[in-house]
Write a protein that holds these residues in place. Structure first.
Motif, mmCIF file in Angstrom:
data_model
loop_
_atom_site.group_PDB
_atom_site.id
_atom_site.type_symbol
_atom_site.label_atom_id
_atom_site.label_comp_id
_atom_site.label_asym_id
_atom_site.label_seq_id
_atom_site.Cartn_x
_atom_site.Cartn_y
_atom_site.Cartn_z
ATOM 1 N N ALA A 33 -22.569 2.990 10.574
ATOM 2 C CA ALA A 33 -23.262 0.974 10.533
ATOM 3 C C ALA A 33 -24.511 0.665 12.008
ATOM 4 O O ALA A 33 -24.131 1.453 12.850
ATOM 5 N N LEU A 34 -25.509 0.735 11.114
ATOM 6 C CA LEU A 34 -26.848 0.378 11.232
ATOM 7 C C LEU A 34 -27.508 -0.701 10.907
ATOM 8 O O LEU A 34 -27.133 -0.679 9.563
ATOM 9 N N ASP A 35 -28.704 -0.683 11.679
ATOM 10 C CA ASP A 35 -29.503 -1.773 11.376
ATOM 11 C C ASP A 35 -30.657 -1.241 10.145
ATOM 12 O O ASP A 35 -31.154 -0.362 11.219
ATOM 13 N N ASP A 36 -30.397 -1.686 10.079
ATOM 14 C CA ASP A 36 -32.070 -1.374 8.972
ATOM 15 C C ASP A 36 -33.797 -1.740 9.393
ATOM 16 O O ASP A 36 -34.702 -0.737 9.403
ATOM 17 N N GLY A 37 -33.492 -2.564 10.137
ATOM 18 C CA GLY A 37 -34.709 -2.509 11.672
ATOM 19 C C GLY A 37 -34.678 -1.787 12.432
ATOM 20 O O GLY A 37 -36.002 -1.981 13.230
ATOM 21 N N VAL A 38 -34.229 -1.195 12.995
ATOM 22 C CA VAL A 38 -33.831 -0.221 13.874
ATOM 23 C C VAL A 38 -33.746 1.500 13.542
ATOM 24 O O VAL A 38 -32.781 1.558 13.138
ATOM 25 N N ALA A 39 -34.705 2.165 14.325
ATOM 26 C CA ALA A 39 -34.802 3.304 14.132
ATOM 27 C C ALA A 39 -34.094 3.488 15.380
ATOM 28 O O ALA A 39 -34.267 4.216 16.412
ATOM 29 N N TYR A 40 -32.271 4.551 14.683
ATOM 30 C CA TYR A 40 -31.591 4.618 16.033
ATOM 31 C C TYR A 40 -31.808 5.932 16.414
ATOM 32 O O TYR A 40 -31.186 7.165 15.740
ATOM 33 N N LEU A 41 -32.674 6.842 17.287
ATOM 34 C CA LEU A 41 -32.218 7.996 18.029
ATOM 35 C C LEU A 41 -32.191 8.108 19.212
ATOM 36 O O LEU A 41 -32.861 8.624 19.630
ATOM 37 N N ASP A 42 -31.114 7.684 19.748
ATOM 38 C CA ASP A 42 -30.487 8.324 21.046
ATOM 39 C C ASP A 42 -29.120 8.993 20.425
ATOM 40 O O ASP A 42 -27.878 8.684 20.808
ATOM 41 N N GLY A 43 -29.071 9.317 19.022
ATOM 42 C CA GLY A 43 -27.807 10.014 18.430
ATOM 43 C C GLY A 43 -27.497 10.978 19.721
ATOM 44 O O GLY A 43 -25.732 11.600 20.439
ATOM 45 N N ASN A 44 -28.541 11.328 20.117
ATOM 46 C CA ASN A 44 -27.880 12.727 21.420
ATOM 47 C C ASN A 44 -27.065 12.210 22.525
ATOM 48 O O ASN A 44 -26.809 12.687 23.864
ATOM 49 N N SER A 45 -27.241 10.980 22.723
ATOM 50 C CA SER A 45 -26.471 10.471 24.151
ATOM 51 C C SER A 45 -25.040 9.365 23.540
ATOM 52 O O SER A 45 -23.936 9.495 24.187
#
Length: 404
Positions: A33-45
């Protein structure tokens, strides 16, 4: 030769598109479940939500708990879930079945592992616990408490020097596989072998490596390992942690937190404790069923994924991001503290940013690039190969350049 400058913004956008088109893991992104308009680069948290989790958890609540109720301990397999899910994680960290149990928090499992490691060492002159000097704080706090309880003292040593520092007084060593601040990947095989040569066991913290790269616990003879499941394994906030106990050590694993769930006959209700066989002796109390089964559903995304492909994409993503930062961000505004060489890099890039890193992070989030920072001046960008794209990497670098 192309006339397009690969370091120009348009050239980097085009290159990202080509890399994403060739990515063998690209179809996995749709499972989250991801937003196309967001670069989510916090998967290490905190890893992104796998889409399969919500319907699975709804079934657990409505049917298994709501209808079957206590029957679910047997009929729905609740009782065996800590070891069953543990085996699923075991595949991702290089552990054969029957060596990983899921439950409790990372902190609790670090405590179990460190005290058990000291007990395995046998006492006598071995009165020193070596701790990674740049360890995640909790590991240091727990190791210090374990030292007080076992009559040991703590000696903080840079992770790369722990093997050389181990000696006849070493009772155990506690090392983070990947440095949470810099993203440096430490030498698990070499450190484990060196500490073993000194006669002591090692406890590895895999929080920032499991699910991002191959670990090889069995292959490298690791004694004990712990890790969380809410980062690259996408188990959800506060999802239960895991404990790896090498098969040959299990009969001698003496947990400092025995509970009825780790008893050989848990329903015998004996006043005397007899430890269970296998990894179940790493249990303590009643399993966290709702979060445990949410994690179980989250792990479905890994069923057809090879760790070699994950590692290859992780390195390609971080390489590309570093190249984009070098091309787009004004010189001197940030400095990478993440190793450039692949064998020493995890799956995050950390940039030192003297210009108010906290404010820069907030500005990035407002523009749709979600990373985080660590005081006083480190920006962290965690790349989760199952769902992050090369377009995410280019966008993050370009937005960072605009902010700065």
């Amino acid at each position: 030769m192309s006339d397009v400058d690969a370091t120009a913004p348009s050239g980097l956008v085009a290159e990202a598109a080509r890399l994403d088109a060739a990515d063998e893991l690209r179809a996995k992104r749709a499972a989250f479940a991801l937003d196309d308009g967001v670069a989510y680069l916090d998967g290490n948290s905190l890893g992104a939500l796998p889409r399969a989790v919500a319907p699975r958890l709804a079934d657990v609540v409505a049917r298994e708990w709501g209808e079957l109720r206590i029957r679910s301990w047997e009929e729905s397999g609740w009782w065996a879930a800590p070891e069953r899910v543990g085996d699923r994680i075991g595949r991702l960290v290089g552990a054969a079945p029957g060596q990983v149990v899921v439950g409790d928090s990372t902190s609790v499992n670090v405590f179990k592992a460190v005290v058990a490691a000291v007990r395995l060492a046998g006492g006598g002159p071995r009165d020193e616990i070596l701790v990674d000097a740049a360890t995640f704080p909790t590991d240091g706090y727990v190791a210090a408490s374990a030292a007080r309880l076992t009559g040991c003292r703590i000696r903080a040593v840079p992770a790369g020097d722990i093997g050389a520092a181990a000696g006849p007084r070493t009772a155990a060593a506690v090392v983070n596989h990947v440095d949470y601040r810099t993203g440096r990947l430490h030498d698990l095989p070499g450190t484990t072998a060196a500490v073993h040569a000194a006669g002591a066991p090692v406890v590895w913290d895999l929080c920032h490596s499991a699910g991002a790269l191959p670990v090889g616990l069995d292959e490298h003879g690791v004694d004990l390992a712990v890790g969380c499941t809410y980062k690259y394994l996408n188990g959800g906030p506060g999802s239960p942690a895991y404990l790896y106990i090498r098969r040959g050590l299990q009969p001698r694993f003496d947990s400092p937190l025995p509970g009825w769930n780790s008893h050989a006959d848990p329903f015998g209700m004996s006043p005397a404790f007899t430890p269970a066989d296998g990894p179940a002796r790493g249990r303590t109390g009643t399993p966290e069923i709702l979060s445990l089964l949410a994690l179980d559903a989250a792990l479905d995304v890994w069923d057809d994924v090879g760790l070699a492909a994950v590692r290859a994409k992780s390195l390609a993503l971080t390489d590309f991001f570093l190249r984009c930062v070098a091309a787009l961000v004004p010189e001197g505004r940030v400095e990478s503290v993440t190793p450039a060489d692949h064998p020493a890099r995890g799956s995050q890039v950390s940039l030192r940013c003297p210009s108010d890193a906290e404010a820069v992070t907030a500005a990035l989030v407002r523009r749709g690039v979600v990373g985080d920072f660590r005081r006083p001046d480190v920006l962290r960008f965690g790349f989760a190969p199952l769902y992050n794209t090369f377009a995410d990497a280019e966008r993050a670098a370009r937005t960072l350049a605009e902010v700065l």
